[in-house]
Design a protein around this motif. Structure first.
Motif: not given
Length: 650
Positions: A434-446, A471-478
Motif C-alpha cells: 500500500s503506497t502513499r495516500p492523498e493525505k500524508y505526513l512526512g516528506t516525499d523522500e521519506q 492505500g497506505g495509512v497517513f503515516y506509513a506505507p505498508k
RNA sequence: GCCGUUGUGGCUCAAUUGGUAGAGCUGCUGUCUUGUAAACAGCAGGUUGCAGGUUCAAGUCCUGUCAACGGCUCCA
C-alpha cells in the motif's frame, strides 16, 4: 457510400474475424456463428469491457461472447438478479424506495428504504416467490439511454425515488442509462437507473436464494437514511447454488465460537464485559505452544524481547499523537495521584521509551524489540465478534529501529519470518503493497525510501504482490498479507509498516558514522496479529482439529478395565516426562464411550491398553482420523509422535 | 453507536389461544470391569438475561435495560 462501409469486421477470441452488417450487435454476431450459441449468450466482452448482448458493434472490435453457465458471466446474472429482486420488492412493497444493488463476492445485495415496515424472513420467502414469477415471465432487460436527464431526475423525484434522483444528478455527465424490464407485450413494467451490463432477459435466472436482511445506511453513512439490505446469492444452476450453500454450512460448523463450547476453548462473560476473552486450559495450551515457537523463531532472527506496562501517563499518548488521532478507540483516563493514566492501545510508544533510554549509535542498529504486548481498545459494541474482534488482546508486536540503508534487509528478514510461520500453520498467503495516500505526513523522500524498501525486499524474494496505490495509512506505507485458510476463506494476516510519524514525534535518533544525529527508521510489524484473532482463526482453519504439535491433549491413554489401570498410568506418566500432553482416562466407562469422548475432543492419538497389550508389552494405537493404526512397542510410538511434533506436521 | 433477530438448568432444545417450567446430554451416586464413536439405574440441577408494568394468573403481552447473533467495507 461504398459497399464496404455497410459492413464491419470484428475479431473473435480464437483469432478469426467475422464480417457483419453495419449496426449489428453482439447478439447478431452470436446468431451469425450459431443459433445455439445465440440462445446461450448473455452478454459480451467488447474490447475488454463487459457489455450487454445487444450492444452495437463497431468495425475492428474485439468481441468475446459470454454464455450462461460460466463463471465469467456470473456477474451479469447476479447483477440482473439484484434488479429482479428490487422489482419484486417494489411490487410487494410499493412504498419501498430503491437505493443501490451491487454484486459482491458471493452474490449481491440491494438496499431499500421501506417506511413503516421491517422486512422479515417470511417477507424474503414472498419476495423469492415473486422473483421466480418475474424470472419465469422472461422479461426482457433493455438498455435505455436517458435522453433528458433533468426530466428523468424530476420523474424520480415525483416517484419519491430520491436515491435514484441523487445518483442520476451525480452521474448526469456519464451517459446515464436506465434498464427497462419489459413484459411479453413489450410494455415496460419496471426500470432502474443502472450502468449495466445485464442479461438480455430474466429467463436465465433459475437458482437464487435470499439469505438475510440487515441494516445499512445510504452511502454507508450513519448520519444518512437508514436502509434495509437484503443479501442474496445466485448461480447458473441449482447444483452450484446448493454447493455454495453447503460451503456456507461447512463454514458455520467451523465457527470458532461454536467449537469453543464443544472443545472447551474459551469463554466470554456478561458479568465481566463483552470483548474480553477467558482462555480455558485447552486453548491456553495451544497459545502457549504457539508463543514458545514464536519466541524461538524470533530469537533465531536476532530479536530482543521486552515487556512494557499496561497503563501509562496519558502524556505519553499526547506525544505519540494517539490521544489526538486515536482517542475514540482508547478507554477513558483513570486518575492516579492526580495524573491521568490510560490503558495502552498500542505498544509502539513503550518500545520507543526503551530505545530512547540511552543514546544509540549506528553500531547498535538494527534493534529489534519484540513483545507479546497486551493492549486495550474500545471497539463499538456492534462489531465485537468472538475472538476475532475483541476489546483486549495481545499483539505479537515488534518494532525495528534501523538506518535507511538497513531497511530493505530488515524487511526481507520480516518477510522470511512471515513465510516460515505462515507455512508452518498451513496458510497460503498473498501480499499487498500500500503506497502513499492523498493525505500524508512526512516528506516525499521519506515515503520513497520507505516504499522502495518494502517493494525492493519483496522483489528480492521473488514474491508475488499487488500494489494498492494510495492505500497506505497517513503515516506509513505498508505491506499487508492476506491469508487463505483450509476452505479458501480470506483472513487478515501479517502487516509491516514503515512509520514516518513516530520517529519524528518522539525524536527517535541515532549517532551516525559522521558523528551527527540522524532520525532512525522505525518499522512496526505483527506476524500473527493478535493472539486472540490468530487463535480464533486457527480454530476455524483446522476446524478444531489442531495438528498434533498444537493439540491440547496429544494422547489419550485408555485402559480397558481396572486391571490395566496401573500400566496405563505408567504410560501416561512416561509420556508426560517426555513433555507430551497425555491424558489418562480411567473412568469406569466402557472403552467405546471413552474412545468416543476422545474422538469428540479431537485428541490425535489414543492408546488402548488391555490384556493383549500387557502380555505382548505393546500399545494399541488409534488415530482420530485414521482409526486403528495397530499395535507397536511404546518406544516406537513415542519416537513416531515425537517426530510428528518436532516437524510440526499438519 | 445504528438497524434487525434472539435470550428457558453447564450444553442442545421443549412448553397448546397467557393457566403449576419439561427432556436428552453433561455432572454426581450405585451396579457393571468393559476391546476401538454413547452400558444400566437413581439423584441433583432453572426466581425463563436483568428491572419494571398489564393481568386473578406472564417463559408467553408491554416498556426499559444488558448481552449475543447477522449486518452497517463492496457504490448507478
Amino acid at each position: 457510400m461504398s459497399k464496404v462501409e455497410t459492413q464491419i469486421q470484428v475479431k473473435l477470441p480464437d483469432g478469426n474475424s467475422k464480417t457483419l452488417e453495419a449496426g449489428a450487435t453482439a447478439a447478431d454476431l452470436a446468431k451469425a456463428i450459431a443459433e445455439g450459441l445465440f440462445r446461450k449468450s448473455v452478454g459480451a466482452v467488447i474490447n475488454g469491457e463487459p457489455k450487454d448482448l445487444y450492444t452495437p458493434l463497431k468495425d475492428g472490435d474485439e468481441v468475446k461472447l459470454l454464455t450462461a453457465d460460466t463463471d465469467e458471466s456470473l456477474e451479469f446474472l447476479r447483477h440482473s438478479t439484484a434488479h429482479v429482486m428490487a422489482e419484486a420488492v417494489q411490487s410487494l412493497f410499493p412504498n419501498a424506495k430503491i437505493a443501490i444493488g451491487p454484486t459482491i463476492q458471493d452474490g449481491f445485495y440491494y438496499d431499500f428504504e421501506i417506511a413503516d415496515h421491517a422486512l422479515t424472513p417470511s417477507d424474503l420467502e414472498a419476495i423469492e416467490k415473486k422473483m421466480t414469477e418475474i424470472a419465469k415471465e422472461n422479461q426482457r432487460i433493455v438498455r435505455y439511454d436517458i435522453p433528458d436527464v433533468d426530466a428523468q431526475i424530476k420523474e424520480f423525484e415525483q416517484q419519491g425515488e430520491k436515491f435514484k434522483a441523487e445518483l442520476l444528478t451525480e452521474h448526469r455527465d456519464h451517459n446515464p442509462t436506465l434498464y427497462l424490464m419489459q413484459n411479453k407485450e413489450g410494455k415496460t413494467v419496471w426500470n432502474d437507473l443502472c450502468r449495466g451490463p445485464h442479461l438480455p432477459a430474466t429467463g436465465f435466472i433459475k437458482a437464487f436464494k435470499l439469505q438475510k436482511v440487515s441494516g445499512s445506511y445510504w452511502r454507508a453513512d450513519e448520519n444518512k437514511e437508514k436502509l434495509q439490505r437484503i443479501y442474496a446469492t445466485c448461480f447458473w444452476t441449482k447444483k452450484d447454488l446448493e454447493e455454495h450453500l453447503k460451503r456456507l454450512e461447512e463454514a458455520e460448523k467451523r465457527d470458532h465460537r461454536k467449537l469453543a463450547k464443544q472443545l472447551d476453548l474459551f469463554s466470554v462473560h456478561e458479568e465481566v464485559g463483552p470483548g474480553l476473552i477467558f482462555w480455558h486450559p485447552n486453548l491456553a495450551t495451544v497459545r502457549d505452544t504457539i508463543e514458545e515457537y514464536w519466541r524461538k523463531e524470533h530469537r533465531r532472527r536476532g530479536y530482543d524481547f521486552v515487556y512494557t506496562p499496561h497503563i501509562a501517563n496519558e502524556s505519553l499518548y499526547k506525544i505519540s499523537g494517539h490521544l489526538e488521532n486515536y482517542a475514540e478507540n482508547m478507554y477513558s483516563p483513570m486518575d492516579i495521584d492526580g495524573e491521568d493514566y490510560r490503558c495502552k492501545p498500542m505498544n509502539c510508544p513503550g518500545h520507543i521509551m526503551i530505545y530512547k533510554s540511552k543514546l544509540r549509535s549506528y553500531r547498535d542498529l538494527p534493534l529489534r524489540y519484540a513483545e507479546l504486548g497486551t493492549v486495550y481498545r474500545y471497539e463499538r459494541s456492534g462489531v465485537l465478534h468472538g475472538m476475532l474482534r475483541v476489546r483486549g488482546f495481545t499483539q505479537d508486536d515488534s518494532h525495528i529501529f534501523c538506518t535507511p540503508e538497513q531497511l530493505k534487509d530488515e524487511i526481507n528478514g520480516i518477510l522470511d519470518l512471515i513465510d516460515s510461520l505462515m507455512t508452518t500453520f498451513g496458510y497460503r498467503y498473498k501480499a499487498y503493497l500500500s503506497t502513499r495516500p492523498e493525505k500524508y505526513l512526512g516528506t516525499d523522500e521519506q515515503w520513497e525510501m520507505a516504499t522502495n524498501g518494502l517493494e525492493q525486499a519483496m522483489k528480492d524474494r521473488n514474491m508475488d504482490y499487488e500494489v494498492d496505490e494510495g492505500g497506505g495509512v497517513f503515516y506509513a506505507p505498508k505491506i499487508d498479507i492476506k491469508l487463505f485458510d483450509a476452505i479458501g476463506r480470506e483472513w487478515q494476516g501479517p502487516t509491516i509498516q514503515v512509520d514516518l510519524n513516530l520517529p519524528n514525534r518522539f525524536d527517535v535518533t541515532y549517532i551516525g558514522e559522521d558523528g551527527n544525529r540522524h532520525q532512525a527508521v522505525m518499522v512496526h510489524r505483527a506476524v500473527l496479529g493478535s493472539m486472540e484473532r490468530f487463535c480464533g482463526g486457527l480454530i476455524e482453519h483446522y476446524a478444531g482439529r489442531f495438528p498434533l504439535w498444537l493439540a491440547p491433549t496429544q494422547v489419550a491413554v485408555l485402559p480397558i478395565s481396572d486391571r490395566h489401570q496401573e500400566r496405563a498410568k505408567e504410560l501416561a506418566l512416561a509420556l508426560q516426562k517426555k513433555e507430551i500432553r497425555a491424558h489418562l482416562d480411567d473412568r469406569p466407562e466402557t472403552i467405546q464411550y471413552r474412545i468416543r469422548d476422545a474422538q469428540l475432543e479431537q485428541t490425535p492419538y489414543m492408546l488402548v491398553i488391555g490384556d493383549k497389550e500387557m502380555e505382548d508389552d505393546v500399545v494399541a494405537v488409534r488415530h482420530r482420523q485414521g482409526g486403528q493404526v495397530g499395535t507397536m512397542k511404546f518406544e516406537e510410538f513415542l519416537e513416531k509422535i515425537e517426530k510428528e511434533i518436532e516437524t510440526k506436521q499438519l
